[in-house]
Design an enzyme around this catalytic site. Sequence first.
Site, PDB file in Angstrom:
ATOM      1  N   PRO A   1      30.120  39.808  57.348  1.00 57.07           N
ATOM      2  CA  PRO A   1      29.850  38.360  57.307  1.00 57.07           C
ATOM      3  C   PRO A   1      28.361  38.039  57.128  1.00 57.07           C
ATOM      4  O   PRO A   1      28.011  36.942  56.681  1.00 57.07           O
ATOM      5  CB  PRO A   1      30.323  37.852  58.682  1.00 57.07           C
ATOM      6  CG  PRO A   1      31.223  38.912  59.206  1.00 57.07           C
ATOM      7  CD  PRO A   1      30.783  40.212  58.596  1.00 57.07           C
TER       8      PRO A   1
ATOM      9  N   GLU B   1      34.220  44.955  66.241  1.00 51.05           N
ATOM     10  CA  GLU B   1      32.998  44.137  66.230  1.00 51.05           C
ATOM     11  C   GLU B   1      32.099  44.486  65.044  1.00 51.05           C
ATOM     12  O   GLU B   1      30.990  43.967  64.920  1.00 51.05           O
ATOM     13  CB  GLU B   1      32.228  44.298  67.534  1.00 51.05           C
ATOM     14  CG  GLU B   1      32.834  43.538  68.701  1.00 51.05           C
ATOM     15  CD  GLU B   1      33.070  42.057  68.376  1.00 51.05           C
ATOM     16  OE1 GLU B   1      32.141  41.381  67.901  1.00 51.05           O
ATOM     17  OE2 GLU B   1      34.206  41.580  68.603  1.00 51.05           O
TER      18      GLU B   1
ATOM     19  N   ARG C   1      39.281  41.683  37.279  1.00 52.52           N
ATOM     20  CA  ARG C   1      39.744  40.792  36.201  1.00 52.52           C
ATOM     21  C   ARG C   1      38.684  40.608  35.116  1.00 52.52           C
ATOM     22  O   ARG C   1      38.983  40.158  34.022  1.00 52.52           O
ATOM     23  CB  ARG C   1      40.210  39.436  36.767  1.00 52.52           C
ATOM     24  CG  ARG C   1      39.104  38.590  37.331  1.00 52.52           C
ATOM     25  CD  ARG C   1      39.647  37.440  38.143  1.00 52.52           C
ATOM     26  NE  ARG C   1      40.247  36.398  37.324  1.00 52.52           N
ATOM     27  CZ  ARG C   1      39.535  35.468  36.675  1.00 52.52           C
ATOM     28  NH1 ARG C   1      38.222  35.464  36.723  1.00 52.52           N
ATOM     29  NH2 ARG C   1      40.153  34.545  35.965  1.00 52.52           N
TER      30      ARG C   1
ATOM     31  N   ASP D   1      36.798  29.908  32.768  1.00 48.22           N
ATOM     32  CA  ASP D   1      37.163  29.592  34.149  1.00 48.22           C
ATOM     33  C   ASP D   1      36.010  28.914  34.890  1.00 48.22           C
ATOM     34  O   ASP D   1      34.860  28.997  34.460  1.00 48.22           O
ATOM     35  CB  ASP D   1      37.525  30.885  34.906  1.00 48.22           C
ATOM     36  CG  ASP D   1      38.961  31.316  34.649  1.00 48.22           C
ATOM     37  OD1 ASP D   1      39.790  30.451  34.348  1.00 48.22           O
ATOM     38  OD2 ASP D   1      39.232  32.527  34.770  1.00 48.22           O
TER      39      ASP D   1
HETATM   40  N1  SAM Z   1      31.072  40.929  64.902  1.00 51.44           N
HETATM   41  C1  SAM Z   1      30.978  40.693  63.476  1.00 51.44           C
HETATM   42  C2  SAM Z   1      30.092  39.488  63.222  1.00 51.44           C
HETATM   43  O1  SAM Z   1      30.065  38.612  64.065  1.00 51.44           O
HETATM   44  O2  SAM Z   1      29.472  39.409  62.159  1.00 51.44           O
HETATM   45  C3  SAM Z   1      32.347  40.412  62.877  1.00 51.44           C
HETATM   46  C4  SAM Z   1      33.202  41.627  62.796  1.00 51.44           C
HETATM   47  S1  SAM Z   1      34.726  41.310  61.995  1.00 51.44           S
HETATM   48  C5  SAM Z   1      35.762  40.885  63.334  1.00 51.44           C
HETATM   49  C6  SAM Z   1      35.285  42.896  61.529  1.00 51.44           C
HETATM   50  C7  SAM Z   1      35.000  43.277  60.095  1.00 51.44           C
HETATM   51  O3  SAM Z   1      35.650  42.389  59.221  1.00 51.44           O
HETATM   52  C8  SAM Z   1      33.553  43.257  59.646  1.00 51.44           C
HETATM   53  O4  SAM Z   1      32.871  44.431  60.025  1.00 51.44           O
HETATM   54  C9  SAM Z   1      33.677  43.116  58.152  1.00 51.44           C
HETATM   55  O5  SAM Z   1      33.888  44.362  57.509  1.00 51.44           O
HETATM   56  C10 SAM Z   1      34.938  42.282  58.004  1.00 51.44           C
HETATM   57  N2  SAM Z   1      34.678  40.858  57.753  1.00 51.44           N
HETATM   58  C11 SAM Z   1      35.012  39.835  58.549  1.00 51.44           C
HETATM   59  N3  SAM Z   1      34.658  38.656  58.019  1.00 51.44           N
HETATM   60  C12 SAM Z   1      34.105  38.934  56.826  1.00 51.44           C
HETATM   61  C13 SAM Z   1      33.540  38.138  55.785  1.00 51.44           C
HETATM   62  N4  SAM Z   1      33.469  36.815  55.883  1.00 51.44           N
HETATM   63  N5  SAM Z   1      33.067  38.760  54.681  1.00 51.44           N
HETATM   64  C14 SAM Z   1      33.115  40.097  54.570  1.00 51.44           C
HETATM   65  N6  SAM Z   1      33.635  40.913  55.532  1.00 51.44           N
HETATM   66  C15 SAM Z   1      34.104  40.346  56.639  1.00 51.44           C
END
Ligand code: SAM
Length: 251
Positions: free
Chosen positions: A86, A113, A150, A164
């Site tokens: 994220p 996490e 794609r 697109d």
């Molecule tokens: N504790 C992390 C934080 O607050 O940034 C979030 C961890 S999330 C529950 C678990 C995993 O989901 C992350 O390590 C990532 O690989 C993936 N993930 C969750 N949301 C994402 C997003 N918006 N974009 C990309 N990967 C995401």
Amino acid sequence: MRIEVVTLFPELFDVPLRTSVIGRALERGLVEVAVHDLREHGLGRHRSVDDYPYGGGAGMVLRPEPLFAAIEPLREAGAHVILLDPAGERLTDAMARELAGQPRLALVCGRYEGFDERARGLVDREVSIGDYVLTGGELPALVLIDAVARLVPGVIEAESHESDSFAGGLLEHPQYTRPESFRGTDVPPVLLSGNHAEVARWRRRESLRRTLQRRPDLVERASLSEEDRRIVVELRDELADGAGDEDSALD
Ligand code: SAM
């Protein structure tokens, strides 16, 4: 193009990679996807991949040893390594086009996490699919695979993805199919006229209208012709008068 995925849940990739456009691209060998189970690099008898966070707090963190063991060989084989996270750079059409030019990508999916911070040093890029948190990186990896695959030549017609939304910096114009009239709303007559130049002009205007209404930030950044700019001024006046709502295209 070859895409490697590192995940604790390889089964999540089964159906999406077998279905529709992406399924056909894989079948035809235009894109190759290999899914690697991070658990294979787990530690000890239980193949453990996570542990408690130093400093305390909720949840578990992916340990660096399994991540390094999974990622290093992919790096050495020449993959551009992407951590789904994220906190990463937001995935956009421009990024997808750039990634589609890479012969080899490796996508690393987090869980719990997230990753031990030291894993970040091993990747080329961190990518987020938006400002919200999912339970794992598998859906983000699938989103990225779909957005990139794609664009690989031969997967869909270039003409299709070049018109697109976002490709030319704007949202796409409205689309219609049969029937000509449906529940009191008619297809705009110009689309039935057979006049290609008029259709193209209408589409450009409606694309500008829709983008101005929904994503004015894109209009500010788009590269617009003199004619586009003239239309934007007209549309802004129409919108200010309240006459430019999207349904006016149907009048
Ligand atoms: N504790 C992390 C934080 O607050 O940034 C979030 C961890 S999330 C529950 C678990 C995993 O989901 C992350 O390590 C990532 O690989 C993936 N993930 C969750 N949301 C994402 C997003 N918006 N974009 C990309 N990967 C995401």
